[in-house]
Design an enzyme around this catalytic site. Structure first.
Site, mmCIF file in Angstrom:
data_model
loop_
_atom_site.group_PDB
_atom_site.id
_atom_site.type_symbol
_atom_site.label_atom_id
_atom_site.label_comp_id
_atom_site.label_asym_id
_atom_site.label_seq_id
_atom_site.Cartn_x
_atom_site.Cartn_y
_atom_site.Cartn_z
ATOM 1 N N PHE A 139 0.851 -1.190 0.000
ATOM 2 C CA PHE A 139 0.000 0.000 0.000
ATOM 3 C C PHE A 139 0.885 1.237 0.000
ATOM 4 C CE2 PHE A 139 -2.399 3.518 1.732
ATOM 5 C CZ PHE A 139 -3.559 3.453 0.968
ATOM 6 N N ASP A 224 8.996 2.309 1.840
ATOM 7 C CA ASP A 224 7.872 3.105 2.320
ATOM 8 C C ASP A 224 7.702 2.833 3.815
ATOM 9 O OD1 ASP A 224 5.405 4.073 3.064
ATOM 10 O OD2 ASP A 224 4.371 3.429 1.240
ATOM 11 N N LYS A 253 2.810 9.156 8.680
ATOM 12 C CA LYS A 253 1.861 8.975 9.789
ATOM 13 C C LYS A 253 2.368 9.444 11.161
ATOM 14 C CE LYS A 253 -1.194 5.597 7.762
ATOM 15 N NZ LYS A 253 -0.799 5.060 6.438
HETATM 16 C C1 LIG Z 1 -1.017 5.360 5.063
HETATM 17 C C2 LIG Z 1 0.024 4.923 4.130
HETATM 18 C C3 LIG Z 1 0.326 5.662 2.971
HETATM 19 C C4 LIG Z 1 -0.471 6.867 2.540
HETATM 20 O O1 LIG Z 1 -0.351 7.925 3.422
HETATM 21 P P1 LIG Z 1 -1.405 9.146 3.300
HETATM 22 O O2 LIG Z 1 -0.978 10.105 4.355
HETATM 23 O O3 LIG Z 1 -2.766 8.538 3.528
HETATM 24 O O4 LIG Z 1 -1.274 9.686 1.941
HETATM 25 C C5 LIG Z 1 1.380 5.245 2.186
HETATM 26 N N1 LIG Z 1 2.094 4.149 2.506
HETATM 27 C C6 LIG Z 1 1.837 3.419 3.599
HETATM 28 C C7 LIG Z 1 2.689 2.239 3.913
HETATM 29 C C8 LIG Z 1 0.776 3.763 4.447
HETATM 30 O O5 LIG Z 1 0.492 3.020 5.511
#
Ligand SMILES: *Cc1c(COP(=O)(O)O)cnc(C)c1O
Length: 402
Positions: A139, A224, A253
């Site tokens: 994701f 990520d 986050k």
């Molecule tokens: C939440 C998340 C995103 C996206 O972040 P947003 O602030 O919602 O754009 C990208 N990568 C990972 C692994 C995430 O958990």
């Protein structure tokens, strides 16, 4: 008629004006403090969703409100066309803590990942390398490029045409990675622990293979860490457990602890941007940067990384005790990003049952429960969590099946 203290009323009003179809319960949150949220009817909940792994310092942390108050009296915004002190300071702190050289500051995780994707394409430009290898069940966000990087089958034709240039391999399959790698690949991008995918850690072998293949092909390794970074997994970065270093890492986050601030970190060599290549009205934002620095100070000053590791072990002990008596299995994850599976696809029912007993849970898949409480969670909170979960499992997995 103005009814302001009914969950149902607010949910009803929201449904008629909020765009899009997210499925939400009739629950309207009015306030929060520490590991608790309080709804508009005054009911308190122990929060193991933690703002979706965002509220690292708990709800409404004083460090954040103090930083916002102080910075907003000084300077709210000045345009990214000038330098600003909090923006420079946060970038310096992140570089110092992470060992990277260059820092882009944005607002969301998707924005940080877009920056990483642009760096990757810039890196491969001129030699025809424009493909990025991602992983199944990953994701990366909800912009068009990060949706394509995510590669969810249901998203393939959702907003056609899909952004080209992304291929996917099974997460944890080094052979598939080897097969996908050639001179047209400019980056490999994955999460050290897949979060939305149900808390699935990458293997050291997969990570080592990715590192080796990227080095051989001159591609960037992008991790990520939007969900896993800054102590969530019991280490500052989750990649520390993989025994490799990426060329680019993204954070979001937990960095703002609830305020929207994100970062893309890169080595000097990976930063191929030239003036004008990358930007955005709210990049290097003074407020977000001031909050980010305050959050880092708290995480370092209060040893929250070590605390998350310790609370994570304790959480696992509670779950293991439950698993001996209950239909739950596949306990996984480290620190305060953990998950388990039910032996029936009734996670959504469990989430409802727990909520009615004052515990907020998240279910990223039909049989999976994901736990991501604030990093400031304490042992008595974990006891309370285990008790409510036990009672909720009783209710949902009771003999009367179907
Ligand atoms: C939440 C998340 C995103 C996206 O972040 P947003 O602030 O919602 O754009 C990208 N990568 C990972 C692994 C995430 O958990």
């Amino acid at each position: 008629m103005s009814i302001s203290n009914s969950n149902f009323e607010w949910a009803d009003r929201g449904r008629s004006v909020w765009m899009g179809g997210a499925v939400r319960p009739d629950l309207c949150i009015a306030s929060g403090s520490g590991v608790r949220l309080v709804d508009v009817e005054g009911r308190s909940y122990l929060d193991f969703v933690g703002g979706w792994a965002v509220s690292s310092l708990g709800h409404s942390p004083v460090a954040v409100s103090r930083a916002l108050e102080r910075q907003s009296r000084e300077l709210v915004h000045c345009s990214p066309g000038f330098w600003n002190r909090p923006g420079v300071e946060l970038a310096e702190s992140l570089a110092r803590l992470s060992g990277f050289d260059r820092v882009f500051l944005g607002c969301t995780g998707a924005e940080a990942n877009e920056c990483a994707i642009k760096l990757a394409r810039k890196h491969g430009a001129g030699r025809g390398a424009d493909r990025i290898v991602c992983t199944d069940n990953g994701f990366h966000g909800r912009t068009l490029a990060t949706m394509a990087a995510t590669g969810k089958p249901a998203w393939k034709n959702l907003f056609s045409p899909e952004m080209p240039g992304f291929v996917h391999v099974p997460f944890g399959n080094p052979d598939a990675l080897r097969e996908a790698m050639d001179g047209t690949v400019c980056a490999v991008m994955f999460e050290p622990v897949q979060g939305e995918g149900g808390v699935v850690p990458a293997s050291r072998e997969f990570a080592a293979t990715a590192r080796e293949l990227c080095d051989r092909q001159g591609a960037l390794l992008v991790l990520d860490e939007v969900q896993t970074g800054l102590g969530r997994c019991g280490t500052l970065f989750a990649f520390e457990r993989l025994g490799i270093r990426p060329d680019v890492a993204t954070l979001a986050k937990g960095l703002g602890a609830g305020f929207p601030v994100s970062a893309c970190l890169a080595t000097r060599d990976a930063d191929r941007f030239e003036p004008g290549d990358q930007g955005g009205t709210h990049t290097y934002h003074p407020l977000g940067a001031a909050v980010g620095s305050a959050v880092l100070e708290e995480i370092v000053g209060r040893n929250l990384v070590e605390h998350a590791a310790a609370m994570g072990s304790l959480l696992r002990t509670h779950l293991e005790a439950l698993a001996r008596r209950r239909g739950i299995a596949n306990l996984r994850g480290t620190g305060l990003l953990q998950a388990f599976d039910l032996d029936v696809p009734r996670a959504a029912d469990l989430v409802d049952a727990a909520r009615s007993r004052g515990l907020l849970l998240n279910s990223p898949r039909p049989s999976t429960i994901r736990l991501m409480p604030p990093l400031v969670v304490e042992p008595p909170d974990l006891v309370e969590f285990a008790e409510i979960l036990d009672a909720s499992l009783d209710q949902v997995l009771a003999p009367k099946e179907g």
